[in-house]
Design an enzyme around this catalytic site. Structure first.
Site, PDB file in Angstrom:
ATOM      1  N   HIS A 114       7.563  -1.254   8.100  1.00 26.65           N
ATOM      2  CA  HIS A 114       7.829  -1.189   7.258  1.00 26.65           C
ATOM      3  C   HIS A 114       8.462  -2.454   6.462  1.00 26.65           C
ATOM      4  CE1 HIS A 114       5.643   0.514   3.787  1.00 26.65           C
ATOM      5  NE2 HIS A 114       6.243   0.063   2.730  1.00 26.65           N
ATOM      6  N   ASP A 150       6.739   7.109   4.924  1.00 24.65           N
ATOM      7  CA  ASP A 150       7.603   5.628   5.312  1.00 24.65           C
ATOM      8  C   ASP A 150       9.157   6.513   5.008  1.00 24.65           C
ATOM      9  OD1 ASP A 150       5.597   4.137   5.811  1.00 24.65           O
ATOM     10  OD2 ASP A 150       5.042   3.323   3.934  1.00 24.65           O
TER      11      ASP A 150
HETATM   12  C1  GAR Z   1       2.995  -5.640   8.897  1.00 23.18           C
HETATM   13  O1  GAR Z   1       3.081  -6.967   7.786  1.00 23.18           O
HETATM   14  C2  GAR Z   1       3.787  -4.275   8.628  1.00 23.18           C
HETATM   15  O2  GAR Z   1       4.498  -4.691   8.401  1.00 23.18           O
HETATM   16  C3  GAR Z   1       2.517  -4.241   7.789  1.00 23.18           C
HETATM   17  O3  GAR Z   1       1.327  -4.011   8.458  1.00 23.18           O
HETATM   18  C4  GAR Z   1       1.010  -5.165   8.947  1.00 23.18           C
HETATM   19  C5  GAR Z   1       0.951  -5.709  10.197  1.00 23.18           C
HETATM   20  O4  GAR Z   1       0.493  -7.265  10.832  1.00 23.18           O
HETATM   21  N1  GAR Z   1       2.489  -2.474   7.730  1.00 23.18           N
HETATM   22  C6  GAR Z   1       2.163  -1.420   7.057  1.00 23.18           C
HETATM   23  O5  GAR Z   1       2.285  -2.002   5.452  1.00 23.18           O
HETATM   24  C7  GAR Z   1       2.220   0.041   7.371  1.00 23.18           C
HETATM   25  N2  GAR Z   1       2.291   0.571   5.886  1.00 23.18           N
HETATM   26  P1  GAR Z   1       0.352  -7.216  12.404  1.00 23.18           P
HETATM   27  O6  GAR Z   1      -0.736  -6.484  12.372  1.00 23.18           O
HETATM   28  O7  GAR Z   1      -0.044  -8.426  12.112  1.00 23.18           O
HETATM   29  O8  GAR Z   1       1.300  -6.711  13.163  1.00 23.18           O
END
Ligand code: GAR
Length: 194
Positions: A114, A150
């Site tokens: 997160h 979370d």
């Molecule tokens: C990341 O920043 C992750 O931490 C966030 O989405 C992005 C996905 O990036 N997750 C959340 O916000 C979950 N609540 P990615 O698809 O490039 O890995």
């Protein structure tokens, strides 16, 4: 007597919804010589998730779940996890909330990344909310998934300084780089605890 090598091969499933930069990062780490895990399966609720291209490139089995009916969708996912002998689930930008029933069936084996310093800024739109509150630091957290959003036990966390001219986009990019460092270390920690 031959010495035990201590090699364990954990089968991992990664759940994604979008870009998949954490997914490709975990794939790359899994290919390292001393890795104790293999990314065997990717699950996406989004047919158009960009990250799915990595499944093709690295010949990882993919399953698209349409999520029209959550109970059936989760049944299908559990079935895939079972079929592929998955031991650990890594959520990586997966934007669906898993039900308590699903989490119970995979208890202690689902982890998530997160983009905030949990317990602060749970949920969506974290970077903008952090900036709106004039925080000096944000960061990222890898945690176990429990039935509250979370809120599961924290495995590892990295603090990241906020700069005066930060925008949500700049901050998100900078934190993402730290996510890529943090997630593989956290996964290693989880594996060594099993
Ligand atoms: C990341 O920043 C992750 O931490 C966030 O989405 C992005 C996905 O990036 N997750 C959340 O916000 C979950 N609540 P990615 O698809 O490039 O890995």
């Amino acid at each position: 007597m031959p010495k035990s090598t201590g090699i364990k091969n954990f089968n991992i499933a990664v759940f994604i919804s979008g870009t998949g930069s954490n997914f490709i990062n975990l794939i790359e780490h899994s290919l390292k010589k001393d890795s104790k895990y293999k990314i065997k399966l990717v699950i996406s609720n989004n047919l158009n998730a960009k990250g799915l291209k990595y499944a093709k490139k690295y010949k990882i089995k993919k399953k698209i779940i349409n999520y029209k009916d959550i109970i059936n969708s989760e049944k299908n996912i559990l079935n895939e996890l079972d079929k592929n002998n998955i031991q650990i689930v890594c959520l990586a930008g997966f934007m669906k909330i898993l039900t308590a029933n699903f989490i119970k069936k995979f208890k202690g084996k689902i982890i998530n990344i997160h983009p905030s310093l949990l317990p602060k800024y749970k949920g969506l739109n974290t970077h903008q909310r952090v900036l709106d509150n004039n925080e000096n630091y944000s960061g990222c957290t890898v945690h176990y998934v429990n039935s509250k959003l979370d809120a599961g036990k924290i495995i590892l966390q990295k603090k990241v300084k906020i700069f005066k001219n930060d925008t949500s986009e700049k901050l998100s990019k900078r934190i993402l780089k730290h996510e890529h460092l943090l997630y593989p270390i956290a996964l290693k920690k989880v594996i060594s605890s099993l």
